[in-house]
Write a protein that holds these residues in place. Structure first.
Motif, PDB file in Angstrom:
ATOM      1  N   UNK A  15       1.075  -1.346   0.190  1.00  0.00           N
ATOM      2  CA  UNK A  15      -0.049   0.144  -0.105  1.00  0.00           C
ATOM      3  C   UNK A  15       0.821   1.141  -0.057  1.00  0.00           C
ATOM      4  N   UNK A  16       2.049   1.233  -0.461  1.00  0.00           N
ATOM      5  CA  UNK A  16       3.058   2.378  -0.722  1.00  0.00           C
ATOM      6  C   UNK A  16       3.264   3.078   0.777  1.00  0.00           C
ATOM      7  N   UNK A  17       3.285   2.139   1.480  1.00  0.00           N
ATOM      8  CA  UNK A  17       3.430   2.261   3.053  1.00  0.00           C
ATOM      9  C   UNK A  17       4.779   1.860   3.694  1.00  0.00           C
ATOM     10  N   UNK A  18       5.698   2.697   4.080  1.00  0.00           N
ATOM     11  CA  UNK A  18       6.976   2.080   4.691  1.00  0.00           C
ATOM     12  C   UNK A  18       6.674   2.173   6.153  1.00  0.00           C
ATOM     13  N   UNK A  19       7.106   1.316   7.110  1.00  0.00           N
ATOM     14  CA  UNK A  19       6.980   1.089   8.374  1.00  0.00           C
ATOM     15  C   UNK A  19       8.408   0.691   8.897  1.00  0.00           C
ATOM     16  N   UNK A  20       8.657   1.359  10.017  1.00  0.00           N
ATOM     17  CA  UNK A  20       9.993   0.777  10.542  1.00  0.00           C
ATOM     18  C   UNK A  20       9.852  -0.473  10.893  1.00  0.00           C
ATOM     19  N   UNK A  21      11.007  -1.158  10.466  1.00  0.00           N
ATOM     20  CA  UNK A  21      10.770  -2.907  10.604  1.00  0.00           C
ATOM     21  C   UNK A  21      10.679  -3.295  11.970  1.00  0.00           C
ATOM     22  N   UNK A  22      10.934  -2.784  12.942  1.00  0.00           N
ATOM     23  CA  UNK A  22      10.703  -3.052  14.520  1.00  0.00           C
ATOM     24  C   UNK A  22       8.962  -3.007  14.770  1.00  0.00           C
ATOM     25  N   UNK A  23       8.535  -2.318  13.903  1.00  0.00           N
ATOM     26  CA  UNK A  23       6.942  -2.000  14.145  1.00  0.00           C
ATOM     27  C   UNK A  23       6.276  -2.704  12.992  1.00  0.00           C
ATOM     28  N   UNK A  24       6.777  -3.429  12.093  1.00  0.00           N
ATOM     29  CA  UNK A  24       6.026  -4.032  11.183  1.00  0.00           C
ATOM     30  C   UNK A  24       5.003  -5.190  11.717  1.00  0.00           C
ATOM     31  N   UNK A  25       5.027  -5.550  12.786  1.00  0.00           N
ATOM     32  CA  UNK A  25       3.990  -6.618  13.318  1.00  0.00           C
ATOM     33  C   UNK A  25       2.632  -5.820  13.433  1.00  0.00           C
ATOM     34  N   UNK A  58      13.102   2.077  18.901  1.00  0.00           N
ATOM     35  CA  UNK A  58      11.938   2.867  18.010  1.00  0.00           C
ATOM     36  C   UNK A  58      10.780   1.837  18.239  1.00  0.00           C
ATOM     37  N   UNK A  59      10.773   0.599  18.466  1.00  0.00           N
ATOM     38  CA  UNK A  59       9.591  -0.016  18.577  1.00  0.00           C
ATOM     39  C   UNK A  59       8.709   0.291  19.754  1.00  0.00           C
ATOM     40  N   UNK A  60       7.447   0.442  19.035  1.00  0.00           N
ATOM     41  CA  UNK A  60       6.164   0.957  19.960  1.00  0.00           C
ATOM     42  C   UNK A  60       5.986  -0.011  21.164  1.00  0.00           C
ATOM     43  N   UNK A  61       5.829   0.487  22.277  1.00  0.00           N
ATOM     44  CA  UNK A  61       5.260  -0.357  23.600  1.00  0.00           C
ATOM     45  C   UNK A  61       3.951  -0.509  23.823  1.00  0.00           C
ATOM     46  N   UNK A  62       3.392  -1.395  23.221  1.00  0.00           N
ATOM     47  CA  UNK A  62       1.847  -1.492  23.251  1.00  0.00           C
ATOM     48  C   UNK A  62       1.357  -1.822  24.793  1.00  0.00           C
ATOM     49  N   UNK A  63       2.267  -2.134  25.844  1.00  0.00           N
ATOM     50  CA  UNK A  63       2.117  -2.548  27.084  1.00  0.00           C
ATOM     51  C   UNK A  63       2.452  -1.455  27.985  1.00  0.00           C
ATOM     52  N   UNK A 112      -6.806  -1.950  26.568  1.00  0.00           N
ATOM     53  CA  UNK A 112      -6.082  -0.960  26.012  1.00  0.00           C
ATOM     54  C   UNK A 112      -4.609  -1.422  25.443  1.00  0.00           C
ATOM     55  N   UNK A 113      -4.306  -2.569  26.050  1.00  0.00           N
ATOM     56  CA  UNK A 113      -3.033  -3.286  25.747  1.00  0.00           C
ATOM     57  C   UNK A 113      -2.919  -4.257  24.702  1.00  0.00           C
ATOM     58  N   UNK A 114      -3.897  -4.254  24.181  1.00  0.00           N
ATOM     59  CA  UNK A 114      -4.335  -5.207  23.053  1.00  0.00           C
ATOM     60  C   UNK A 114      -3.901  -4.200  21.654  1.00  0.00           C
ATOM     61  N   UNK A 115      -3.013  -4.623  21.057  1.00  0.00           N
ATOM     62  CA  UNK A 115      -2.690  -3.280  19.829  1.00  0.00           C
ATOM     63  C   UNK A 115      -3.728  -3.400  18.796  1.00  0.00           C
ATOM     64  N   UNK A 116      -4.375  -4.334  18.389  1.00  0.00           N
ATOM     65  CA  UNK A 116      -5.233  -4.441  17.319  1.00  0.00           C
ATOM     66  C   UNK A 116      -6.326  -3.444  17.655  1.00  0.00           C
ATOM     67  N   UNK A 117      -6.733  -3.757  19.057  1.00  0.00           N
ATOM     68  CA  UNK A 117      -8.071  -2.852  19.654  1.00  0.00           C
ATOM     69  C   UNK A 117      -7.762  -1.495  19.670  1.00  0.00           C
ATOM     70  N   UNK A 118      -6.392  -1.160  20.283  1.00  0.00           N
ATOM     71  CA  UNK A 118      -5.838   0.345  20.533  1.00  0.00           C
ATOM     72  C   UNK A 118      -5.862   0.880  19.225  1.00  0.00           C
ATOM     73  N   UNK A 119      -5.308   0.350  18.090  1.00  0.00           N
ATOM     74  CA  UNK A 119      -5.193   0.925  16.899  1.00  0.00           C
ATOM     75  C   UNK A 119      -6.488   1.440  16.173  1.00  0.00           C
TER      76      UNK A 119
END
Length: 191
Positions: A15-25, A58-63, A112-119
């Motif tokens: 989708x022409x979308x670059x993301x820091x590889x540590x946050x690719x999950x 730079x990894x996002x901390x979902x917790x 809130x600590x569930x990344x999918x739900x938070x996003x």
């Protein structure tokens, strides 16, 4: 570039979308949520990046959890705002809570600590705030502008965001907000 090289880079440019590889999950959640709520994935990722606490690299901390404000999760929702999203059927968390009506208050807040739900909640909350702010958000064409407005409204709510954009934000309010961000618990400046 051989075919194997092409497929090795595809996940980072989908989708022409670059993301820091540590946050690719989080990539699939961001792309799916962006499409669902009418965001550019870039705008949603920029908003998350502004909100999320970061781990090393730079990894996002979902917790993450802020003891002072009680904000938690990848998108740093305050308890009351998160509970509003738990009642909002346009959000995944609202749908989940609706299907699980016996969840305790703590169980709802822990979602809130569930990344999918938070996003998804962050995008649903942004769309909600866009609409009730009565600002001409439909005119925003740049993902960065959409991310900035979403961030402002996430922090100030629709009314405060509207006041800020219309330059009717009081100096007292602006000063209080500034000092709440740059002072420690002993009221000493931390910048």
């Amino acid at each position: 570039m051989g075919m194997n090289s092409f497929y090795a880079t595809k996940p980072f440019t989908e989708d022409n979308f670059l993301l820091n590889p540590v946050n690719n999950k989080y990539r699939a959640y961001i792309i799916g949520t962006a499409k669902k709520h009418g965001f550019a994935p870039h705008a949603l990722a920029a908003f998350i990046n502004a909100e999320a606490a970061k781990k090393k690299g730079g990894e996002w901390d979902e917790k993450s959890y802020n003891q002072g404000s009680k904000a938690g999760g990848l998108t740093q929702f305050l308890p009351n705002t998160w509970l509003e999203m738990c009642a909002n059927q346009s959000s995944l968390v609202g749908q989940y809570v609706s299907k699980n009506p016996k969840l305790s208050l703590d169980a709802k807040l822990n979602l809130r600590f569930n990344a999918e739900l938070a996003i998804d909640a962050a995008a649903a909350y942004a769309v909600y705030n866009f609409k009730i702010s009565k600002l001409p958000y439909q005119n925003l064409t740049e993902p960065s502008s959409m991310a900035k407005l979403a961030y402002l409204l996430h922090h100030e709510g629709a009314g405060g965001g509207r006041q800020f954009v219309q330059n009717s934000f009081s100096q007292e309010r602006a000063k209080a907000l500034l000092f709440s961000q740059i002072q420690d618990k002993k009221n000493q400046l931390i910048i």
